[in-house]
Design an enzyme around this catalytic site. Structure first.
Site, short mmCIF file in Angstrom:
data_model
loop_
_atom_site.label_atom_id
_atom_site.label_comp_id
_atom_site.label_asym_id
_atom_site.label_seq_id
_atom_site.Cartn_x
_atom_site.Cartn_y
_atom_site.Cartn_z
N TYR A 1 49.96 73.34 52.15
CA TYR A 1 48.96 74.39 52.30
C TYR A 1 48.60 74.93 50.92
O TYR A 1 49.43 75.55 50.24
CB TYR A 1 49.48 75.54 53.16
N PHE B 1 45.73 75.26 67.00
CA PHE B 1 44.40 75.33 67.60
C PHE B 1 44.46 76.05 68.94
O PHE B 1 43.99 75.54 69.97
CB PHE B 1 43.77 73.95 67.77
N PRO B 2 45.04 77.26 69.00
CA PRO B 2 45.24 77.95 70.28
C PRO B 2 43.95 78.44 70.94
O PRO B 2 43.98 78.84 72.10
CB PRO B 2 46.14 79.13 69.91
N LEU B 3 42.84 78.40 70.21
CA LEU B 3 41.56 78.80 70.79
C LEU B 3 40.68 77.59 71.08
O LEU B 3 39.56 77.75 71.56
CB LEU B 3 40.82 79.74 69.84
N GLY B 4 41.20 76.36 70.84
CA GLY B 4 40.36 75.18 70.97
C GLY B 4 39.31 75.17 69.86
O GLY B 4 39.40 75.93 68.89
N GLY B 5 38.30 74.31 70.02
CA GLY B 5 37.15 74.37 69.13
C GLY B 5 37.42 74.15 67.67
O GLY B 5 36.67 74.64 66.83
N PRO C 1 33.79 70.12 65.60
CA PRO C 1 32.49 70.13 66.31
C PRO C 1 32.58 69.33 67.59
O PRO C 1 33.17 68.24 67.63
CB PRO C 1 31.54 69.48 65.29
#
Length: 313
Positions: free
Chosen positions: A71, A225-229, A232
């Site tokens: 990171y 990615f807990p919110l998805g998306g 694209p």
């Protein structure tokens, strides 16, 4: 970063209430909402602001920070070393299996046993510790991201051999897995696995069997990615009508609803939402206080899992 006392299930070492309550990770209780440090790289031009954000997270009850040496090419680990104090009793989890690359992707795989050992040593030096509390092995079995080719196709047994050797040497405390399939986790369980990090959200629940196995084995589930998306064309939990309806009803943001659903979905879920903004940090942690009535929960549970294909990079 070295525990100074036995953590309390109700409060952190600083006396702050735990956002979302507590759950076990690597043999100790931690707040169910932690902090994913990757986005701190966005503050590389303002180091004091990055340190202040980490300090604020600790003040608000975060005692579980997720990082990696790749990171920011070591920048993020340096910030954690500067900001997090031993008396904060923060569990810092890092990961190996990839390394910084200055090409177009910014990342390349480093899956070979000697590369895993080198990465552990680099994390120890960057964080300024003698022992890493938890090290996640980033594999490439499933989910978005790079796929192993050539000499980077390494068997699980060879990787676990070096990870368990490092644990036996006292350089790491616990082993986690990331981007793994159900079969791989089943094979790894006898080695002692503390957590699994896979892509998972309200709209991407293909790993439900894997989550069920983690519950049965007492393994923490730490979704990324807990919110998805994240790419694209990939559905976002925050676009779902049930999420929008719950947000309006409860006076919350759609992101808070999606995070709160994850906490409600299984008792072993730990969240590591990342941000470079203090306001977003507070909003993420506040999701731990959200509760759903039966109707709202049923509507959220009924949202279909419909992940789209994502680029492998």
């Amino acid at each position: 970063m070295t525990p100074s006392s036995v953590p309390s299930p109700e409060t952190t070492a600083s006396g702050a209430p735990r956002p979302g309550g507590s759950a076990p990770l690597a043999g100790r209780p931690v707040s169910r909402i932690g902090f994913g440090a990757m986005q701190l790289d966005r503050l590389r031009g303002d180091r004091p602001a990055a340190v202040a954000l980490l300090r604020r997270a600790v003040e608000l009850g975060v005692d579980h920070v997720d990082t990696a040496q790749f990171y920011g090419d070591g920048l993020v680990n340096g910030l954690i070393r500067e900001a997090v104090r031993p008396e904060d009793d923060v569990l810092v989890a890092t990961k190996v299996g990839a390394t910084s690359d200055h090409g177009s992707l910014g990342l390349r795989l480093a899956q070979r046993p000697e590369e895993l050992r080198k990465a552990v040593e680099e994390n120890l030096a960057a964080l300024g510790v003698d022992r890493l509390a938890l090290v996640n092995l980033r594999r490439t079995d499933t989910g978005p991201g790079l796929r192993a080719e050539g000499d980077q196709v390494v068997g699980l047994d060879d990787q676990l051999a070096v990870m368990t050797a490092l644990r036996d040497e006292g350089k790491i405390g616990a082993i986690g897995l990331s981007s793994v399939s159900l079969d791989v986790l089943r094979r790894a369980v006898p080695a002692g696995i503390a957590c699994v990090q896979n892509a998972y959200s309200l709209v991407a629940r293909e790993d439900e069997e894997l989550l069920t196995l983690c519950v049965a084995e007492g393994i923490a589930w730490v979704p990324y990615f807990p919110l998805g998306g994240a790419f694209p064309g990939v559905p976002k939990a925050t676009d779902e009508q049930a999420v929008l309806d719950a947000a309006r009803s409860l006076g919350a943001t759609p992101a808070q609803i999606a995070l709160a659903w994850l906490l409600r979905h299984a008792p072993n879920v730990l969240l590591i939402p990342g941000t470079a903004d203090a306001g977003h940090l507070e909003a993420n942690l506040a999701a731990g206080a959200i509760t759903f009535d039966d109707a709202a929960l049923a509507a959220l549970d009924a949202v279909p899992s419909r992940s789209a294909a994502v680029p492998l990079g």
